[in-house]
Structures are given as C-alpha cells and as structure tokens.
Design a protein around this motif. Sequence first.
Motif, PDB file in Angstrom:
ATOM      1  N   SER A  75       3.128   7.107  -1.269  1.00 46.72           N
ATOM      2  CA  SER A  75       1.937   6.976  -1.885  1.00 46.72           C
ATOM      3  C   SER A  75       1.451   5.905  -2.518  1.00 46.72           C
ATOM      4  O   SER A  75       2.003   5.392  -2.578  1.00 46.72           O
ATOM      5  N   TYR A  76       0.175   5.306  -1.882  1.00 41.06           N
ATOM      6  CA  TYR A  76      -0.082   4.322  -1.989  1.00 41.06           C
ATOM      7  C   TYR A  76      -1.547   4.260  -2.285  1.00 41.06           C
ATOM      8  O   TYR A  76      -2.281   4.990  -2.124  1.00 41.06           O
ATOM      9  N   THR A  77      -2.412   3.471  -3.244  1.00 40.41           N
ATOM     10  CA  THR A  77      -3.622   3.411  -2.770  1.00 40.41           C
ATOM     11  C   THR A  77      -4.297   2.128  -2.113  1.00 40.41           C
ATOM     12  O   THR A  77      -3.417   1.016  -2.043  1.00 40.41           O
ATOM     13  N   GLN A  78      -5.223   2.062  -1.743  1.00 40.29           N
ATOM     14  CA  GLN A  78      -5.523   0.742  -1.441  1.00 40.29           C
ATOM     15  C   GLN A  78      -6.817  -0.202  -2.016  1.00 40.29           C
ATOM     16  O   GLN A  78      -8.548  -0.712  -1.955  1.00 40.29           O
TER      17      GLN A  78
END
Length: 405
Positions: free
Chosen positions: A166-169
């Motif tokens: 899971s990641y955010t930008q």
Amino acid sequence: MAKTHLYTGYVATAATIIQHYDGATPLNDFLKKYFALHKKFGSRDRRQITNLCYCYYRLGFAELGLDTTERILLALFLCSNDPHEIISELRPAWKENITASITEKLALIGYPFSIQNIFPWQDEISEGIDATAFAESHLIQPDLFLRIRPGKKEQVIKKLDAAGISYTQPMQDCIAIANNTKIDTVIELNKEAVVQDYSSQRITGFLQTIKSEISNPKSQISVWDCCAASGGKSILAKDVLGNIDLTVSDVRSSIIHNLKQRFTAAGITKYHSFVADLTSSTANIKFLVPDIIICDVPCSGSGTWGRTPEQLHFFTAEKIDYYSNLQKQILQNVLPHVKQGGYFLYITCSVFTKENEEVVDFILANSKLQLIKKEVLIGYDKKADTMFGALFKHDEKFTKYTYIE
Ligand SMILES: C[S@@+](CC[C@H](N)C(=O)[O-])C[C@H]1O[C@@H](n2cnc3c(N)ncnc32)[C@H](O)[C@@H]1O
C-alpha cells in the motif's frame, strides 16, 4: 505472567543497549553487532528491542530525568498509534489511550513533559518552521519515499499493486510507503525508481526554474555535483534536465565507489568523477566552470533526525557552528567556479538558520551571485525530512559554458 517476564526482559535488554551505546556509529549498525554477539534473540525479539531503543531516542531531550526503563515505556506509549502488547501488559492504565493524540496522552500520564523539550534548539531554527510540530514529528517514524524515474510510472505502479504494497502519492512521481517495506525485491531500484525523500525530490522545483530560464534547453548543460555522495541529486538533475554533461565529486572515495555502482544501475554511463576535499584549494580543478553547481553540503542533518533519532539525542549545540563554518569553508573554494551567467544551487538537510539563511547571506556577501529563490522544504507534516534550498545566479546572462584555460 510469562508475557510480563518476556516484555520486562525486552525493556531490560533495550536499557542495557542504551547504556552501552555512545552515538559514535549509527544505532542500526550498533544493534546489528549487538544481536550478532547475542544470538539468543530471535527475529521477533530483535524487532521489539530495536523498536524500544528507537522510541527511547525519539524523546530527544525530553524527560531525561526518568530512569531508562520508565523512559523507554513512556516513549513507546507516545510513539505508538496502534494497540501495543508491551504497553497493554506493562502499563495497562495507558492501554485505552494508545490511539489518543500526543496532547491527550501527555494529559493522561501526568509527567511534566513538554513537546518542545524533544528538540531544544527552538531559537536556532529557520523561519517558517513550526517549532512544536517539528519537535513532535520526532515521535513518528518517517515514511520511505520513492521517486519514479521518467517513463517508468506504469510499471512501478503495476509492480507495487501486484506485490500488495500500500502506498500514497504525495506528489507527481513520488510514492510514500511504510518504512519497513522490502522494496528492493519488488522493483529495480535506481533503474525504475530511486529511494529519495519527499523533500529531496522537491529540489526538482529549483532545477525546473533553471531549465525554464535557459534560453536553449536543447544545448547540453554542464553540471558539477560537488558533494555528490551516492549521487541522489545527480540522478535527479539528469532526470529533470535531460542530457547533461555531469561531473561528480566527494571527499570520500568509498562513496564515489558506491555512486559508480548506483549510476550503472541507473543507466548513467557518461560522467566525470573525482575525489576532492573542498575545504582545500581547488586550484587543480580550476578548469571546472560548469553551467550549474549543485552544492548539497555536509550538515547537521537536523532535518532528518526523525530517521536517525539517536543523532538528535547525541547532538550538542557547538556542532551547529562547526557545520556552518565547514559550509562556508567549502563555499569559499567552490564559489569561484560559478561562471558568468551560471547557477549555484545550495542545499542542506538542516533546520538551523546558521546552516541555511546565514549561509545564504555569506554567499551573497562573498560572490557576484544573486539570489533567485530560497525555500525551507518542510517535511514534518508528510512523515518526511525537512530541507533547505537556495538558488543563485551569476548576474551575467546565461551563455554556453566556457572553460577557463
Ligand atoms: C549531504 S551529503 C550529499 C548528499 C547527496 N548530494 C545526495 O543527494 O545523495 C554531503 C556530502 O558531502 C561530502 N563532504 C563532506 N565534507 C566534504 C569536503 N570537505 N569536500 C567535499 N565533500 C565533502 C560528504 O562525504 C557527503 O557525501
């Protein structure tokens, strides 16, 4: 009972490590050596003890009067946002409030704790930094940031999704992931993306300013990254400015060796490199007068102590002057290499005025450079580093580079 015994043992081991650690080497290296000598600890034990040690140092200069065990537990409580088995077992009265805000937690515990005490040099920090928010940010482990290299976005995102990461930008081409993510088995580091902090990626803005000012962006621009380390800013310059004529140098030959390996992985094959101590005269490289000098100076690293809280704990105020003087010494030798019409980009990962604005004043007083822009790159609100950048230009019009004979 068995759990109490186990967790009390973890805290006691962390306290022993803390007693023996003097800050001379990175805590991570010290812990590795400690666990190599004490083989009885399994991976779960190592993880728990490591976390306890890091939490202890995250308190910086706050609550130094407490005994080590109590301070470790207080730190663990303040640094945890999810239910934590050690707190539940050893401090059950705090258990219900583990997800509360720092202010609520402080009201509960009843210690005379001030967030500002974590980072005591509040009067020394650059304008625009919220001293309390910055101090509090040391309680939180920063994220790991990737900068996606040009043309690689689709494949990187695909790989992250396939691996269930899971990641955010937080910004264009920037990916934030949890710090303990094993990313090197998922993507081709340096080729597809580089590990580079969010604030460090924002140096892009300075490079774009230069790019937009250069009248003929198609001509090859020469860049000297004079404190290159393993080349993070050089790879960024290559990606933003395109086909540059790149020269890199650093005082450490070992780091230039690392840079070469990293450049190979990054597909950068044409560049010049050398080892130089820039506190000494640069007479032997007087021919080097590039269009752009990137000077990412050695500094206190105070904007990055969320990653290395042990450095906060062992820092002493005299070091601010030490670094400020070192920076000025380096600049005295580097500034004469800025050509007429050329650019000079000064960077630190420090929050101290003496390493940031004061050095900008020094540059203006000791050169023909004009300040185009300076910016504190705040990262504490993004689980990232805080940095400083200042872009200067020699007051003549930009021309194609000419080397001094
Ligand atoms: C902040 S780091 C540079 C980080 C790098 N630009 C990057 O983006 O990864 C500063 C570098 O300056 C180098 N340095 C320290 N003292 C120096 C000196 N006297 N002359 C030249 N380089 C020096 C250090 O070895 C270190 O690699």
